[in-house]
Design a protein around this motif. Sequence first.
Motif, PDB file in Angstrom:
ATOM      1  N   MET A 167       0.837  -1.182   0.000  1.00  0.00           N
ATOM      2  CA  MET A 167       0.000   0.000   0.000  1.00  0.00           C
ATOM      3  C   MET A 167       0.885   1.250   0.000  1.00  0.00           C
ATOM      4  SD  MET A 167      -3.430  -0.571   2.279  1.00  0.00           S
ATOM      5  CE  MET A 167      -3.163   0.825   3.252  1.00  0.00           C
ATOM      6  N   PRO A 168       1.294   1.727  -1.147  1.00  0.00           N
ATOM      7  CA  PRO A 168       2.185   2.879  -1.189  1.00  0.00           C
ATOM      8  C   PRO A 168       1.508   4.190  -0.802  1.00  0.00           C
ATOM      9  CG  PRO A 168       1.646   2.192  -3.412  1.00  0.00           C
ATOM     10  CD  PRO A 168       1.062   1.172  -2.484  1.00  0.00           C
ATOM     11  N   ALA A 169       0.187   4.225  -0.770  1.00  0.00           N
ATOM     12  CA  ALA A 169      -0.496   5.479  -0.451  1.00  0.00           C
ATOM     13  C   ALA A 169      -0.262   5.907   0.995  1.00  0.00           C
ATOM     14  CB  ALA A 169      -1.989   5.347  -0.721  1.00  0.00           C
ATOM     15  N   LEU A 170      -0.180   4.958   1.894  1.00  0.00           N
ATOM     16  CA  LEU A 170      -0.029   5.295   3.307  1.00  0.00           C
ATOM     17  C   LEU A 170       1.314   5.976   3.609  1.00  0.00           C
ATOM     18  CD1 LEU A 170      -1.507   5.196   5.977  1.00  0.00           C
ATOM     19  CD2 LEU A 170      -0.541   2.935   6.347  1.00  0.00           C
ATOM     20  N   PRO A 171       2.455   5.443   3.186  1.00  0.00           N
ATOM     21  CA  PRO A 171       3.715   6.147   3.431  1.00  0.00           C
ATOM     22  C   PRO A 171       3.788   7.506   2.729  1.00  0.00           C
ATOM     23  CG  PRO A 171       4.158   3.880   2.800  1.00  0.00           C
ATOM     24  CD  PRO A 171       2.702   4.116   2.622  1.00  0.00           C
ATOM     25  N   LEU A 172       3.177   7.592   1.549  1.00  0.00           N
ATOM     26  CA  LEU A 172       3.172   8.875   0.842  1.00  0.00           C
ATOM     27  C   LEU A 172       2.323   9.901   1.583  1.00  0.00           C
ATOM     28  CD1 LEU A 172       2.890   7.597  -2.823  1.00  0.00           C
ATOM     29  CD2 LEU A 172       4.900   8.573  -1.700  1.00  0.00           C
ATOM     30  N   ALA A 173       1.189   9.473   2.104  1.00  0.00           N
ATOM     31  CA  ALA A 173       0.340  10.382   2.878  1.00  0.00           C
ATOM     32  C   ALA A 173       1.026  10.807   4.169  1.00  0.00           C
ATOM     33  CB  ALA A 173      -0.996   9.704   3.191  1.00  0.00           C
ATOM     34  N   LEU A 174       1.717   9.876   4.812  1.00  0.00           N
ATOM     35  CA  LEU A 174       2.438  10.205   6.040  1.00  0.00           C
ATOM     36  C   LEU A 174       3.536  11.229   5.772  1.00  0.00           C
ATOM     37  CD1 LEU A 174       2.971   9.702   9.059  1.00  0.00           C
ATOM     38  CD2 LEU A 174       4.515   7.871   8.351  1.00  0.00           C
ATOM     39  N   ALA A 175       4.270  11.050   4.690  1.00  0.00           N
ATOM     40  CA  ALA A 175       5.325  12.001   4.353  1.00  0.00           C
ATOM     41  C   ALA A 175       4.743  13.369   4.021  1.00  0.00           C
ATOM     42  CB  ALA A 175       6.153  11.475   3.184  1.00  0.00           C
ATOM     43  N   ALA A 176       3.625  13.383   3.317  1.00  0.00           N
ATOM     44  CA  ALA A 176       2.987  14.665   2.995  1.00  0.00           C
ATOM     45  C   ALA A 176       2.520  15.373   4.259  1.00  0.00           C
ATOM     46  CB  ALA A 176       1.816  14.435   2.045  1.00  0.00           C
ATOM     47  N   ARG A 177       1.920  14.621   5.156  1.00  0.00           N
ATOM     48  CA  ARG A 177       1.413  15.229   6.394  1.00  0.00           C
ATOM     49  C   ARG A 177       2.552  15.726   7.282  1.00  0.00           C
ATOM     50  NH1 ARG A 177      -3.137  17.144   9.134  1.00  0.00           N
ATOM     51  NH2 ARG A 177      -2.171  17.820  11.064  1.00  0.00           N
ATOM     52  N   THR A 178       3.573  14.918   7.464  1.00  0.00           N
ATOM     53  CA  THR A 178       4.684  15.352   8.313  1.00  0.00           C
ATOM     54  C   THR A 178       5.465  16.482   7.658  1.00  0.00           C
ATOM     55  OG1 THR A 178       6.093  13.582   7.460  1.00  0.00           O
ATOM     56  CG2 THR A 178       4.928  13.150   9.533  1.00  0.00           C
ATOM     57  N   GLY A 179       5.513  16.495   6.336  1.00  0.00           N
ATOM     58  CA  GLY A 179       6.142  17.613   5.631  1.00  0.00           C
ATOM     59  C   GLY A 179       5.376  18.902   5.855  1.00  0.00           C
ATOM     60  N   TRP A 180       4.054  18.821   5.780  1.00  0.00           N
ATOM     61  CA  TRP A 180       3.227  20.003   6.027  1.00  0.00           C
ATOM     62  C   TRP A 180       3.360  20.466   7.478  1.00  0.00           C
ATOM     63  CZ3 TRP A 180       1.156  23.760   3.502  1.00  0.00           C
ATOM     64  CH2 TRP A 180       0.234  24.593   4.125  1.00  0.00           C
ATOM     65  N   ASP A 181       3.364  19.532   8.410  1.00  0.00           N
ATOM     66  CA  ASP A 181       3.541  19.891   9.824  1.00  0.00           C
ATOM     67  C   ASP A 181       4.894  20.563  10.055  1.00  0.00           C
ATOM     68  OD1 ASP A 181       1.066  18.864  10.439  1.00  0.00           O
ATOM     69  OD2 ASP A 181       1.841  16.994  11.279  1.00  0.00           O
TER      70      ASP A 181
END
Length: 66
Positions: A1-15
Amino acid sequence: MPALPLALAARTGWDSYTALKLGQEEWAENRTFCAYCRMARLASLASFALALPEAVRAARAATGRR
């Protein structure tokens, strides 16, 4: 499920971006950083740094690259 790590990186990048932006505003107003803000900024940046390698691997897997 590549969407989960990509979403996590996007969220932590935004934070991380938000924490750095707020730190910049705090410095402009007060010329100092509170301890809580420093720790929050550090935690945000560390989370992004830890999420990034897995997101790169997930992106490569999603595109079929090695």
